[in-house]
Each structure stands twice: as C-alpha cells, then as structure tokens.
Write a protein that holds these residues in place. Structure first.
Motif, PDB file in Angstrom:
ATOM      1  N   GLN A 288      62.996  79.957  59.758  1.00  0.00           N
ATOM      2  CA  GLN A 288      62.407  81.272  59.988  1.00  0.00           C
ATOM      3  C   GLN A 288      60.927  81.158  60.335  1.00  0.00           C
ATOM      4  OE1 GLN A 288      62.560  84.244  61.159  1.00  0.00           O
ATOM      5  NE2 GLN A 288      64.076  84.938  59.635  1.00  0.00           N
ATOM      6  N   HIS A 289      60.434  82.152  61.077  1.00  0.00           N
ATOM      7  CA  HIS A 289      59.006  82.232  61.425  1.00  0.00           C
ATOM      8  C   HIS A 289      58.284  82.895  60.256  1.00  0.00           C
ATOM      9  CE1 HIS A 289      55.303  82.925  63.592  1.00  0.00           C
ATOM     10  NE2 HIS A 289      55.804  82.370  64.676  1.00  0.00           N
ATOM     11  N   LEU A 290      57.524  82.105  59.490  1.00  0.00           N
ATOM     12  CA  LEU A 290      56.958  82.595  58.229  1.00  0.00           C
ATOM     13  C   LEU A 290      55.439  82.534  58.176  1.00  0.00           C
ATOM     14  CD1 LEU A 290      59.459  80.930  55.701  1.00  0.00           C
ATOM     15  CD2 LEU A 290      59.481  83.286  56.553  1.00  0.00           C
ATOM     16  N   GLU A 291      54.790  81.894  59.105  1.00  0.00           N
ATOM     17  CA  GLU A 291      53.357  81.662  58.936  1.00  0.00           C
ATOM     18  C   GLU A 291      52.542  82.941  58.964  1.00  0.00           C
ATOM     19  OE1 GLU A 291      52.139  78.954  61.913  1.00  0.00           O
ATOM     20  OE2 GLU A 291      52.589  80.259  63.615  1.00  0.00           O
ATOM     21  N   ARG A 292      53.126  84.023  59.502  1.00  0.00           N
ATOM     22  CA  ARG A 292      52.417  85.310  59.502  1.00  0.00           C
ATOM     23  C   ARG A 292      53.219  86.380  58.754  1.00  0.00           C
ATOM     24  NH1 ARG A 292      51.303  83.336  64.657  1.00  0.00           N
ATOM     25  NH2 ARG A 292      53.036  84.503  65.584  1.00  0.00           N
TER      26      ARG A 292
END
Length: 374
Positions: free
Chosen positions: A72-76
């Motif tokens: 998943q895209h989690l950095e933001r």
C-alpha cells in the motif's frame, strides 16, 4: 496462554470448541445465530472481535518504513485515516493482511488471530537504523465491531464519534479509536471497528448495549462477511494466493507504487489480466449437517478445480462458501464440495453472456432446492 473474553462469559454465550490460535477466545454466538445475523443486517449488533492481534508502530519514520515493506501507498497516510495493506513474499504470495489506522503519531494494525507475533518478528528484522518501534499490544487492546444500519445512531446515543468516510478514524475519549470500514452483506450494513483498552472492554460493550446495540456472535459477522465476498487471510487464502485473485488488489494494493517485496508478480499478472484463480461465492446444497472445512477441494467431476475457505449458514442464502476456483471453471459448472452439490453465484459473473448467467441462476436454484426440500 489462552484467555476467554469477558463478553464470551455472559449468559447465552457459546465459545467455539477445539484448538484455537487466538490468545483471547470470543463468543461465536449468543444462542440464536440466525437472529443475530438479521440484527446485523437490519438493526445494530455489537460483535466481540477481540481475538484479533493488534500491533502499534510509533516513530517518525513509521510511514515511509511501512510504505517500503507493504503493498500500500502509506508514506502520506493522513492523521485520522486508515486503509488496508499486504505483506507479500518475494514471489508475490500473501503473507499478512493488515487493517490500518493512523492516529496521533502512531500507526495501528489489526491482523488475523495468532499471526501478530510472526508479523512482529518480520517487522523487527526490517528496522535497521530507522526510528520506529513496532510492538505487539494484543493483551492491552481489544477490537469490537458495531454493524448494522442503526450503527451510527447507536454511536451517537453513546456519545461517540461516527466517522462518515470509508476508513476514517476518530479518537475515543478514554483511549483507542473508532474506524469506519466497508459495509457488510449485500444489503450494505454500515460497519465500524472500535479499539478499546482490554480492561475497559466490558464497560464499553455495556455502554453500546445501553445505547441500543444487541449482542451478536462472530458467526453472524462471518456470515455477512462471506456474503460481501470479503476474504480472510489464512482461511480464504493458501500458500499460493496472490493479491490479483482477491478484492485485495483493489483495497490493499496501490498499483502505481513499486519497490516492495512481491511487486513484480502483482504487476505482471495485473498487466496480463489473467490471475490463475478467482474468488467466488459458492452455494452449497446444505444436505449435510456438517459444513465443509476450509481447504476442502472443489471438484468438477473428478477434477479438482479449487478450494473452499469460509463456509457459513446464511440467514437468507443458506449454506454458502467463499472459494478460490480456477479461471477456467465454467459459470454453470456442476461442482461438488465435500459431498455437497455446489454452484457459482451468478452475481459473480457480470462479464459472462446473458444465457450463461441464466444457466448459472438455474444451477443455483437446483442446489438451493435440495436445502429447502430437506
């Protein structure tokens, strides 16, 4: 050591027999599983899901670190939001399914019962010099689920927030949080998860009951989950499962993100558009009193074409199961599971021709008539 939830010690509660991987045992029902299903579908039911393992990841590097380790895209990921994510093997097979909540500088993850220690070991090995401190906190925190069209009304009556957006997260007054999650069942029953201190579990349940929620066991929750085609890791998956075979490709995978373990398999199969298997809802004839166990083969004649995972008795559909079946299985195939006749649900066949869907509906009616005629 395994303990029993205080909610599973209340009058009428029935706890599943046999071995369990969970550290905390919960009630499967409170005396009337079908009535409890209808409560979730039509009213508001409180389900004790405190058998799930819970992890926390505080630290300033937590989101970029989890971003690099999961699908998943989690950095933001914004404060007060949540999502789903997967940890994959180098070959793209699902190893863990995480439901996340980001709140107040900590990322929370709840995972399948009995899998938290293994996930923590993996995370600890990947810390290196980063400022993160993953921990398993299942003994301190417990998960409840409030399900049904009246769930927002119950939360309001209890003086608790009811987030409106999917995966929105709001803090609870005495610690923990409430998170809105996708609806359950074909009727779209509203659902919230509440994380509460384990020593406050009984008190929080009492407050929600006083606000209008009824008690429902895990069996009722599972029946609506199966109806909604939402898989469970380790039950509806096996060691060969890749995200492309399940709805997790939509809910737990960011297809424009690269550089995570197993990403090449996910991207290759997605680009080809042909995963080896697909998740489907099977209708069973229900003639046997004993439902097939997870992992039971799905047969077409003598040929094995899949395996069942979750199998439940639904208050409207009868005996149904989630199954991973080969893509080559015909929509109107004559299937069998553990001696029971089985048929694919026509609602899973949107891409098929009208006459094929009609044949599938006829097949389901034939299978269900065996149950009605018992």
């Amino acid at each position: 050591m395994t303990t029993t939830s205080p909610l599973a010690q209340r009058p009428g509660a029935v706890v599943a027999e046999g071995a369990t991987v969970a550290a905390h045992r919960v009630a499967v029902h409170y005396g009337d599983p079908l009535r409890e299903q209808r409560l979730l579908a039509e009213g508001a039911g409180l389900v004790d899901r405190s058998d799930r393992d819970v992890l926390t990841v505080p630290g300033v590097d937590r989101l970029t670190w989890l971003h690099s380790l999961t699908s998943q895209h989690l950095e933001r990921l914004a404060d007060g939001t949540g999502t789903e994510a997967l940890v994959l093997s180098p070959h793209g097979h699902v190893e863990h399914h995480l439901v996340l909540a980001e709140l107040g500088g900590t990322t929370w993850a709840d995972v399948e019962p009995g899998t938290g220690a293994e996930l923590l070991t993996f995370l600890q090995r990947m810390v290196f010099m980063l400022r993160v401190e993953p921990a398993l906190v299942t003994d301190a925190w417990a998960l409840l689920s409030l399900v049904g069209p009246r769930a927002p009304e119950v939360l309001a009556a209890a003086g608790l927030p009811a987030p409106e957006d999917a995966y929105a997260v709001a803090a609870l007054p005495d610690g923990g949080w409430v998170r809105r999650v996708p609806s359950l069942g074909d009727g779209g029953a509203t659902a919230f998860d509440l994380l509460v201190p384990r020593d406050a579990l009984a008190g929080r349940a009492d407050a929600l009951t006083a606000a209008g929620a009824g008690s429902a066991g895990l069996d009722a929750y599972e029946a609506l989950r199966v109806e909604a085609r939402r898989p469970r890791h380790g039950v509806d998956t096996d060691h060969r499962t890749i995200p492309n075979e399940l709805e997790w490709l939509r809910t737990a995978v960011h297809l424009e993100k690269g550089c995570y373990r197993g990403q090449e398999t996910v991207a290759r199969v997605h680009n080809l558009g042909r995963p080896p298997r697909r998740l489907a809802l099977l209708h069973l004839d229900g003639v046997s009193e004993d439902l097939p166990a997870p992992g039971t083969p799905v047969l077409s004649g003598t040929r094995e074409v899949g395996r069942v995972g979750s199998v439940v008795r639904h208050h409207e559909l009868g005996a149904v199961a989630l199954a991973l079946v080969k893509r080559s299985v015909a929509a109107d195939a004559d299937l069998a599971v553990g001696g029971s006749r089985a048929a694919l649900d026509p609602d899973d066949l949107a891409e098929e021709a009208d006459d094929t869907r009609t044949a599938a509906r006829d097949r389901v009616r034939a299978v269900r008539s065996a149950t009605i005629g018992r």
